[in-house]
Design a protein around this motif. Structure first.
Motif, PDB file in Angstrom:
ATOM      1  N   SER A  40       0.806  -1.211   0.000  1.00 15.34           N
ATOM      2  CA  SER A  40       0.000   0.000   0.000  1.00 15.34           C
ATOM      3  C   SER A  40       0.847   1.273   0.000  1.00 15.34           C
ATOM      4  O   SER A  40       0.351   2.327  -0.348  1.00 15.34           O
ATOM      5  N   ALA A  44      -0.695   4.183  -3.625  1.00 18.26           N
ATOM      6  CA  ALA A  44      -1.176   5.548  -3.843  1.00 18.26           C
ATOM      7  C   ALA A  44      -0.511   6.146  -5.082  1.00 18.26           C
ATOM      8  O   ALA A  44      -1.182   6.775  -5.903  1.00 18.26           O
ATOM      9  N   ARG A  48      -2.490   6.958  -8.532  1.00 18.76           N
ATOM     10  CA  ARG A  48      -2.419   8.341  -9.016  1.00 18.76           C
ATOM     11  C   ARG A  48      -1.963   8.386 -10.471  1.00 18.76           C
ATOM     12  O   ARG A  48      -2.580   9.037 -11.311  1.00 18.76           O
ATOM     13  N   ALA A 108      -6.166   1.484  -1.997  1.00 21.71           N
ATOM     14  CA  ALA A 108      -6.265   2.878  -2.422  1.00 21.71           C
ATOM     15  C   ALA A 108      -7.680   3.205  -2.898  1.00 21.71           C
ATOM     16  O   ALA A 108      -8.410   2.341  -3.376  1.00 21.71           O
ATOM     17  N   ILE A 142      -6.021  10.847  -3.779  1.00 21.82           N
ATOM     18  CA  ILE A 142      -5.724   9.423  -3.837  1.00 21.82           C
ATOM     19  C   ILE A 142      -5.345   9.029  -2.419  1.00 21.82           C
ATOM     20  O   ILE A 142      -4.356   9.509  -1.875  1.00 21.82           O
ATOM     21  N   ASN A 143      -6.138   8.150  -1.812  1.00 24.35           N
ATOM     22  CA  ASN A 143      -5.951   7.795  -0.406  1.00 24.35           C
ATOM     23  C   ASN A 143      -5.443   6.363  -0.275  1.00 24.35           C
ATOM     24  O   ASN A 143      -6.065   5.438  -0.774  1.00 24.35           O
ATOM     25  N   ALA A 144      -4.328   6.185   0.402  1.00 21.86           N
ATOM     26  CA  ALA A 144      -3.780   4.889   0.780  1.00 21.86           C
ATOM     27  C   ALA A 144      -2.991   5.153   2.061  1.00 21.86           C
ATOM     28  O   ALA A 144      -3.499   5.834   2.937  1.00 21.86           O
ATOM     29  N   THR A 147      -1.754  10.372   1.283  1.00 22.15           N
ATOM     30  CA  THR A 147      -2.782  11.030   0.483  1.00 22.15           C
ATOM     31  C   THR A 147      -2.081  11.902  -0.553  1.00 22.15           C
ATOM     32  O   THR A 147      -1.327  12.792  -0.212  1.00 22.15           O
TER      33      THR A 147
END
Length: 161
Positions: A40, A44, A48, A108, A142-144, A147
Motif C-alpha cells: 500500500s 497511492a 495516481r 487505495a 488518492i488515499n492509501a 494522500t
C-alpha cells in the motif's frame, strides 16, 4: 630428491563460488524482501499515475471526437471510461461503449477533494475541459498510506501535486 607435495586441501573459496553466492543472495533479496513490506505504500502512487493516464486519455478522446461525449465513472472500487453518442447540455446520453472497470490496487481509493465523495462522474466538453465536477486546482485525492492529489487547471491541464 625430496619433493614436497602441495596440499590438495582448499584454503578458501574460489572467486567463482563467491560471485555465484553473491548473485544468488541478490536475486533472493530482490524477490523476497518486497513481500515483507506493505504494497500500500506504493499503491497511492500507482493509482495516481494510472488515474492521471485515464483522465488524459478521456481528454484526448474528447478533443479528437467533438461529436461524442466522454465520461469517467468513479466508484469506491474502481473507475470506468464511457463513450456516448451525443451530449445534451452538461450530461451525456445514448451510451455507445463502456470500457472494463479498472480496479484500484491495494487499499487505495479516489475521492473528490472538496466533498470527499468516492462516487462521482467526470464529464468532458469538446475542448477537453472537465465540465463536471467543476474544480480548478486540487480536484482529486488518492488515499492509501499517503494522500496524494491530482490537480486540473481551468484550461484542462492535468497534473500530480
Amino acid at each position: 630428491m625430496n619433493f614436497k607435495r602441495l596440499s590438495s586441501k582448499p584454503n578458501g573459496f574460489s572467486l567463482v563460488e563467491l560471485v555465484t553466492t553473491i548473485i544468488l543472495i541478490g536475486i533472493m533479496a530482490a524477490v523476497v524482501l518486497p513481500r515483507f513490506f506493505s504494497q500500500s505504500s506504493y499503491s497511492a502512487y500507482t493509482v495516481r499515475n494510472e488515474f492521471i493516464s485515464e483522465l488524459r486519455q478521456a481528454q484526448l478522446r474528447a478533443l479528437n471526437n467533438t461529436d461524442r461525449c466522454f465520461e469517467i465513472n468513479v466508484t469506491s472500487s474502481g473507475y470506468q471510461l464511457r463513450q456516448y453518442a451525443d451530449r445534451s447540455g452538461t450530461a451525456c446520453s445514448s451510451l455507445i461503449r463502456s470500457e472494463a472497470l479498472q480496479g484500484f490496487s491495494g487499499d487505495a481509493t479516489v475521492s473528490l477533494t472538496l466533498s470527499a465523495s468516492q462516487t462521482f462522474t467526470i464529464t468532458y466538453d469538446a475542448l477537453g475541459r472537465i465540465i463536471s465536477p467543476s474544480c480548478s486546482g486540487p480536484c482529486f485525492d488518492i488515499n492509501a498510506d499517503e494522500t496524494l492529489q491530482i490537480a486540473i487547471e481551468s484550461e484542462g491541464y492535468i497534473y500530480a501535486l
